[in-house]
Write a protein that holds these residues in place. Structure first.
Motif, PDB file in Angstrom:
ATOM      1  N   MET A 130      49.094  -5.695  76.108  1.00 20.91           N
ATOM      2  CA  MET A 130      49.293  -5.529  74.673  1.00 20.91           C
ATOM      3  C   MET A 130      50.751  -5.830  74.360  1.00 20.91           C
ATOM      4  O   MET A 130      51.653  -5.386  75.081  1.00 20.91           O
ATOM      5  N   LEU A 131      50.983  -6.607  73.320  1.00 19.12           N
ATOM      6  CA  LEU A 131      52.354  -6.875  72.906  1.00 19.12           C
ATOM      7  C   LEU A 131      52.447  -6.859  71.391  1.00 19.12           C
ATOM      8  O   LEU A 131      51.432  -6.914  70.688  1.00 19.12           O
ATOM      9  N   ASP A 183      56.581  -5.694  74.663  1.00 20.52           N
ATOM     10  CA  ASP A 183      55.305  -5.372  75.298  1.00 20.52           C
ATOM     11  C   ASP A 183      55.017  -3.891  75.100  1.00 20.52           C
ATOM     12  O   ASP A 183      55.937  -3.074  74.969  1.00 20.52           O
ATOM     13  N   VAL A 184      53.744  -3.539  75.113  1.00 20.05           N
ATOM     14  CA  VAL A 184      53.329  -2.137  75.050  1.00 20.05           C
ATOM     15  C   VAL A 184      52.714  -1.775  76.395  1.00 20.05           C
ATOM     16  O   VAL A 184      51.755  -2.407  76.834  1.00 20.05           O
ATOM     17  N   THR A 185      53.268  -0.788  77.058  1.00 22.52           N
ATOM     18  CA  THR A 185      52.732  -0.360  78.353  1.00 22.52           C
ATOM     19  C   THR A 185      51.819   0.850  78.147  1.00 22.52           C
ATOM     20  O   THR A 185      52.103   1.739  77.352  1.00 22.52           O
ATOM     21  N   PHE A 186      50.716   0.859  78.864  1.00 22.83           N
ATOM     22  CA  PHE A 186      49.766   1.963  78.745  1.00 22.83           C
ATOM     23  C   PHE A 186      48.937   2.059  80.015  1.00 22.83           C
ATOM     24  O   PHE A 186      48.861   1.119  80.804  1.00 22.83           O
ATOM     25  N   SER A 191      43.320   6.277  80.418  1.00 28.61           N
ATOM     26  CA  SER A 191      43.279   7.188  79.283  1.00 28.61           C
ATOM     27  C   SER A 191      41.897   7.090  78.649  1.00 28.61           C
ATOM     28  O   SER A 191      41.433   5.997  78.321  1.00 28.61           O
ATOM     29  N   TYR A 192      41.231   8.240  78.480  1.00 32.07           N
ATOM     30  CA  TYR A 192      39.844   8.217  77.994  1.00 32.07           C
ATOM     31  C   TYR A 192      39.721   8.586  76.518  1.00 32.07           C
ATOM     32  O   TYR A 192      38.620   8.810  76.024  1.00 32.07           O
ATOM     33  N   VAL A 193      40.841   8.624  75.817  1.00 28.98           N
ATOM     34  CA  VAL A 193      40.829   8.875  74.381  1.00 28.98           C
ATOM     35  C   VAL A 193      41.678   7.822  73.698  1.00 28.98           C
ATOM     36  O   VAL A 193      42.716   7.415  74.222  1.00 28.98           O
ATOM     37  N   TYR A 194      41.236   7.372  72.543  1.00 24.53           N
ATOM     38  CA  TYR A 194      41.946   6.286  71.863  1.00 24.53           C
ATOM     39  C   TYR A 194      43.357   6.694  71.470  1.00 24.53           C
ATOM     40  O   TYR A 194      44.259   5.859  71.343  1.00 24.53           O
ATOM     41  N   GLU A 195      43.561   8.022  71.287  1.00 20.88           N
ATOM     42  CA  GLU A 195      44.891   8.504  70.910  1.00 20.88           C
ATOM     43  C   GLU A 195      45.968   8.118  71.924  1.00 20.88           C
ATOM     44  O   GLU A 195      47.139   7.953  71.574  1.00 20.88           O
ATOM     45  N   GLY A 196      45.560   7.960  73.194  1.00 16.39           N
ATOM     46  CA  GLY A 196      46.531   7.576  74.218  1.00 16.39           C
ATOM     47  C   GLY A 196      47.104   6.191  73.968  1.00 16.39           C
ATOM     48  O   GLY A 196      48.296   5.944  74.184  1.00 16.39           O
ATOM     49  N   VAL A 215      47.083   4.706  70.940  1.00 13.65           N
ATOM     50  CA  VAL A 215      47.838   4.806  69.689  1.00 13.65           C
ATOM     51  C   VAL A 215      49.253   5.313  69.977  1.00 13.65           C
ATOM     52  O   VAL A 215      50.235   4.796  69.437  1.00 13.65           O
ATOM     53  N   ALA A 216      49.346   6.292  70.854  1.00 18.11           N
ATOM     54  CA  ALA A 216      50.652   6.844  71.214  1.00 18.11           C
ATOM     55  C   ALA A 216      51.513   5.796  71.912  1.00 18.11           C
ATOM     56  O   ALA A 216      52.734   5.742  71.714  1.00 18.11           O
ATOM     57  N   ALA A 217      50.888   4.950  72.737  1.00 20.44           N
ATOM     58  CA  ALA A 217      51.638   3.902  73.438  1.00 20.44           C
ATOM     59  C   ALA A 217      52.272   2.939  72.442  1.00 20.44           C
ATOM     60  O   ALA A 217      53.427   2.516  72.608  1.00 20.44           O
TER      61      ALA A 217
END
Length: 320
Positions: free
Chosen positions: A131-132, A143-146, A150-155, A157-159
């Motif tokens: 993701m960038l 870039d977005v690192t994640f 993570s089993y919830v979409y909030e993780g 979103v937080a990234a």
């Protein structure tokens, strides 16, 4: 961080993007046309989240689950829609294989070919998912690192949220450029240029061209730098189209720019010769001409180029 490693047989992909035209394809907030996504981002003054993913038979379950969590619901896109337009990019092997003309080595489908060029411009890693974030003008930001576990979409979103400050900082610099004039604007462009990864600098072509226009007299001492950068960006786009002739013309014309220094002229004329050589051209006369002009520019590699010119002359004299 757990990553999906995918070795691509071709440096290309199918882009999906976000737009708001009535005929634009939108699935769970993910849009299907990259250019339309940029238009929407510009209209709404937002940046763009580009998510690159793939599906294949041996994919680890946790990776597929992560991608499904992000793609198969609008929860992720809605959560960041106040700041971002979302673009999904499918690099699944079956998508690429179906579009690839194996005999000729390129994508026969025009839409896929266009999207593949966009993928190349952003130098998308072959470690997926990725993701960038890019600006509304298409400039790379970060870039977005994640973690795929993570089993919830909030993780996820937080990234993205963790990059908000970087995005604001970049966009503020672009805003400063738009509000500045002359040398001040050129120095602001230079700051953005120097902070951008080398492989992604061609994306800054419009800014480089603006710097050249603003500093024709080389007040900042940066004219040569941006003439070269602008030429590299334009030539790169032509080469994506396999248009070597126009790429060479870009460098040749740039070499004639007033007030650039000897090293700049040397670089630009040498670039013309190297493109001919790299594409295995048999036009030795043109190669000789460009290397001669490069040596006559009087740059720091003058002696090396003079020796190269003599070698080419001998090669031609031998009837090769």
């Amino acid at each position: 961080m757990k990553k999906l490693f995918l070795i691509l047989a071709a440096s290309a992909a199918l882009f999906c993007s976000c737009g708001k035209k009535k005929n634009a394809e939108i699935v769970n907030g993910w849009y299907s046309d990259f250019d339309e996504a940029l238009k929407v981002a510009q209209q709404e003054n937002k940046s763009v989240v580009l998510f690159v993913y793939a599906y294949y038979d041996t994919m680890p379950g946790f990776v597929a689950s992560a991608q499904n969590l992000i793609l198969n619901s609008d929860k992720f896109t809605k959560a960041i829609s106040d700041r971002y337009v979302c673009v999904g990019m499918n690099m699944s092997p079956d998508v690429l294989e179906a579009a690839l003309d194996k005999e000729n080595g390129y994508f026969a489908d025009e839409k896929v070919a266009k999207r593949a060029k966009i993928a190349d411009r952003y130098k998308v890693s072959n470690e997926l998912p990725v993701m960038l974030i890019v600006s509304k003008d298409g400039y790379y930001i970060t870039d977005v690192t994640f973690n795929c576990d993570s089993y919830v979409y909030e993780g996820y979103v937080a990234a993205v949220g963790r990059k908000d400050e970087d995005v604001k900082f970049f966009n503020d610099k672009i805003e400063k450029i738009s509000k500045s004039e002359g040398a001040e604007a050129v120095h602001a462009i230079d700051e953005v240029y120097d902070s951008t990864p080398e492989m992604l600098k061609p994306l800054l072509g419009p800014l480089c061209e603006k710097a050249v226009e603003l500093d024709k007299g080389d007040e900042t001492g940066l004219l040569t730098k941006f003439v070269i950068a602008n030429a590299n960006a334009k030539a790169y786009n032509y080469l994506l189209e396999r248009n070597v002739a126009d790429a060479i013309s870009v460098y040749e014309n740039a070499a004639g720019t007033e007030n650039i220094d000897a090293d700049g002229k040397e670089y630009l004329y040498s670039a013309c010769a190297k493109l001919l050589i790299d594409t295995r051209s048999s036009d030795t006369d043109s190669i000789l001409m460009y290397y001669t002009k490069a040596s006559e520019a009087g740059g720091q590699n003058k002696k090396i180029l003079e020796a190269e010119v003599e070698n080419i002359k001998k090669f031609i004299a031998q009837g090769n």
